[in-house]
Design a protein around this motif. Structure first.
Motif, mmCIF file in Angstrom:
data_model
loop_
_atom_site.group_PDB
_atom_site.id
_atom_site.type_symbol
_atom_site.label_atom_id
_atom_site.label_comp_id
_atom_site.label_asym_id
_atom_site.label_seq_id
_atom_site.Cartn_x
_atom_site.Cartn_y
_atom_site.Cartn_z
ATOM 1 N N LEU A 249 44.615 36.596 43.621
ATOM 2 C CA LEU A 249 44.395 36.128 42.254
ATOM 3 C C LEU A 249 45.107 37.035 41.251
ATOM 4 C CD1 LEU A 249 43.044 34.089 40.423
ATOM 5 C CD2 LEU A 249 40.960 35.448 40.501
ATOM 6 N N TYR A 250 45.084 38.341 41.494
ATOM 7 C CA TYR A 250 45.775 39.291 40.613
ATOM 8 C C TYR A 250 47.268 38.966 40.558
ATOM 9 C CZ TYR A 250 47.748 43.711 38.965
ATOM 10 O OH TYR A 250 48.453 44.666 38.276
ATOM 11 N N ARG A 251 47.851 38.666 41.716
ATOM 12 C CA ARG A 251 49.271 38.330 41.752
ATOM 13 C C ARG A 251 49.547 36.992 41.072
ATOM 14 N NH1 ARG A 251 48.867 41.029 46.879
ATOM 15 N NH2 ARG A 251 48.215 39.096 47.895
ATOM 16 N N SER A 252 48.658 36.013 41.312
ATOM 17 C CA SER A 252 48.869 34.689 40.715
ATOM 18 C C SER A 252 48.735 34.718 39.197
ATOM 19 C CB SER A 252 47.906 33.673 41.318
ATOM 20 O OG SER A 252 46.572 33.912 40.880
ATOM 21 N N CYS A 253 48.001 35.700 38.678
ATOM 22 C CA CYS A 253 47.867 35.867 37.223
ATOM 23 C C CYS A 253 48.938 36.788 36.657
ATOM 24 C CB CYS A 253 46.484 36.409 36.881
ATOM 25 S SG CYS A 253 45.140 35.217 37.111
ATOM 26 N N ILE A 257 45.203 41.627 33.934
ATOM 27 C CA ILE A 257 43.842 41.980 34.352
ATOM 28 C C ILE A 257 42.797 41.134 33.631
ATOM 29 C CG2 ILE A 257 42.098 43.824 34.202
ATOM 30 C CD1 ILE A 257 44.348 45.788 34.949
ATOM 31 N N ASP A 258 42.996 40.879 32.343
ATOM 32 C CA ASP A 258 42.025 40.069 31.603
ATOM 33 C C ASP A 258 41.963 38.647 32.147
ATOM 34 O OD1 ASP A 258 41.299 42.167 29.980
ATOM 35 O OD2 ASP A 258 42.675 41.630 28.357
ATOM 36 N N ALA A 259 43.130 38.045 32.385
ATOM 37 C CA ALA A 259 43.167 36.675 32.909
ATOM 38 C C ALA A 259 42.565 36.616 34.304
ATOM 39 C CB ALA A 259 44.607 36.168 32.935
ATOM 40 N N ALA A 260 42.874 37.607 35.127
ATOM 41 C CA ALA A 260 42.333 37.648 36.487
ATOM 42 C C ALA A 260 40.816 37.841 36.454
ATOM 43 C CB ALA A 260 42.991 38.768 37.280
ATOM 44 N N GLY A 261 40.339 38.681 35.533
ATOM 45 C CA GLY A 261 38.901 38.915 35.409
ATOM 46 C C GLY A 261 38.148 37.655 35.025
ATOM 47 N N THR A 262 38.704 36.894 34.087
ATOM 48 C CA THR A 262 38.070 35.635 33.690
ATOM 49 C C THR A 262 38.076 34.637 34.839
ATOM 50 O OG1 THR A 262 38.712 35.960 31.375
ATOM 51 C CG2 THR A 262 38.178 33.712 32.070
ATOM 52 N N ALA A 263 39.211 34.549 35.542
ATOM 53 C CA ALA A 263 39.342 33.580 36.635
ATOM 54 C C ALA A 263 38.399 33.891 37.788
ATOM 55 C CB ALA A 263 40.788 33.551 37.126
ATOM 56 N N ILE A 264 38.291 35.161 38.184
ATOM 57 C CA ILE A 264 37.422 35.498 39.318
ATOM 58 C C ILE A 264 35.955 35.342 38.931
ATOM 59 C CG2 ILE A 264 37.187 37.980 38.881
ATOM 60 C CD1 ILE A 264 37.627 36.309 42.332
#
Length: 297
Positions: A249-253, A257-264
């Motif tokens: 998910l980190y790579r896909s975002c 970090i903010d976008a990955a945090g919201t997505a997870i």
């Protein structure tokens, strides 16, 4: 088997609190110990349960904090101030954190937020805020706590937090690992690798050899039987699974970090709706994990 109701586990051991936040009383010949401090808002429940089960607070001579997060230290101030002779135990890192003004502010504010989230208003009558008056004994790897015929062996198990300890009673094969081992929410096992994924997985490997008949979790009760035997292995499997999910998910975002945090966080609540931690707190935790991932890519 997962048991989420409070009550007697063995002749020497009780589970108290609420489904999402548990503390344990373990009795020896000479003394009893409270293990975990839970959320602050569980105090009225704990006091009523102690009266119901005939647990005399005057016999609790020790209180063990397995790490310093707000949802694991909540009722410690009340018991230490009400019964000053209680000896409080924690790791050196935990004591450093619990002496920091900023950490104390976070503990108190997150405790108030959690009580509000749970709709609990009865705690205002108790002195539960952390201040700088709670001190105690430092534990490290290999230390023991002797209760008289019952002994807890201490291991340092960082990863969920830098200050995490695990206590193990070898005669009864009871493990108190707090969040260093997966959280048994519903039918899931959630590996809460808040601080350091590598350390978290290494701590689980360290605990694997210990035979376990009862795993006493700080959230969602205790586990017995075959599942208790397998629970550390299950936590390891889930830890590697969530590590891969978060790295992908980190790579896909794109490393955001903010976008990955919201997505997870969205993904987490889809998998585990009704989880006990408020969304904004949990999203902050996930962002902390992504910062670790970013440093280790």
């Amino acid at each position: 088997m997962r048991i989420r109701t409070v009550g007697k586990i063995t002749n020497r051991l009780w589970c108290l609190g609420r489904e999402e936040s548990n503390v344990y009383i373990l009795e020896g010949r000479d003394s009893a110990i409270m293990i975990n401090g839970g959320f602050s808002y569980i105090l009225p429940d704990v006091l009523e349960q102690m009266r119901t089960f005939g647990i005399n607070a005057d016999k609790i001579g020790k209180l063990l904090l397995l790490h310093s997060h707000f949802d694991h230290v909540g009722i410690a101030p009340y018991f230490k101030r009400t019964y000053p002779a209680i000896e409080v135990y924690a790791s050196a890192s935990a004591w450093r954190i619990l002496a920091m003004p900023k950490a104390i502010e976070i503990i108190n504010s997150f405790s108030a937020l959690s009580a509000k989230q749970q709709g609990v208003k009865a705690v205002g009558a108790y002195d539960l805020d952390w201040r700088d008056d709670i001190t105690g004994t430092t534990l490290t790897e290999g230390d023991t706590i002797d209760l008289g015929g019952v002994t807890l062996k201490i291991s340092e198990t960082p990863g969920h937090s830098n200050c995490s300890l695990t206590a193990y009673e070898p005669t009864m094969k009871i493990m108190f690992a707090s969040d260093a081992v997966g959280i048994p929410y519903q039918d899931f096992c959630f590996p809460s690798m808040n601080t350091n994924i590598t350390q978290y997985l290494a701590s689980l490997e360290k605990l694997k050899p210990l035979p376990v008949s009862c795993h006493c979790a700080d959230h969602y009760g205790y586990i017995t039987g075959d599942e208790a035997v397998r629970f550390v292995d299950m936590s390891l499997e889930e830890g590697h699974k969530w590590k891969a999910i978060m790295e992908d998910l980190y790579r896909s975002c794109g490393g955001d970090i903010d976008a990955a945090g919201t997505a997870i966080t969205d993904y987490f609540y889809q998998q585990m709706p009704g989880y006990f931690i408020a969304r904004d707190i949990l999203e902050g935790v996930f962002k902390q994990i992504f910062k670790f991932i970013a440093k280790n890519q």
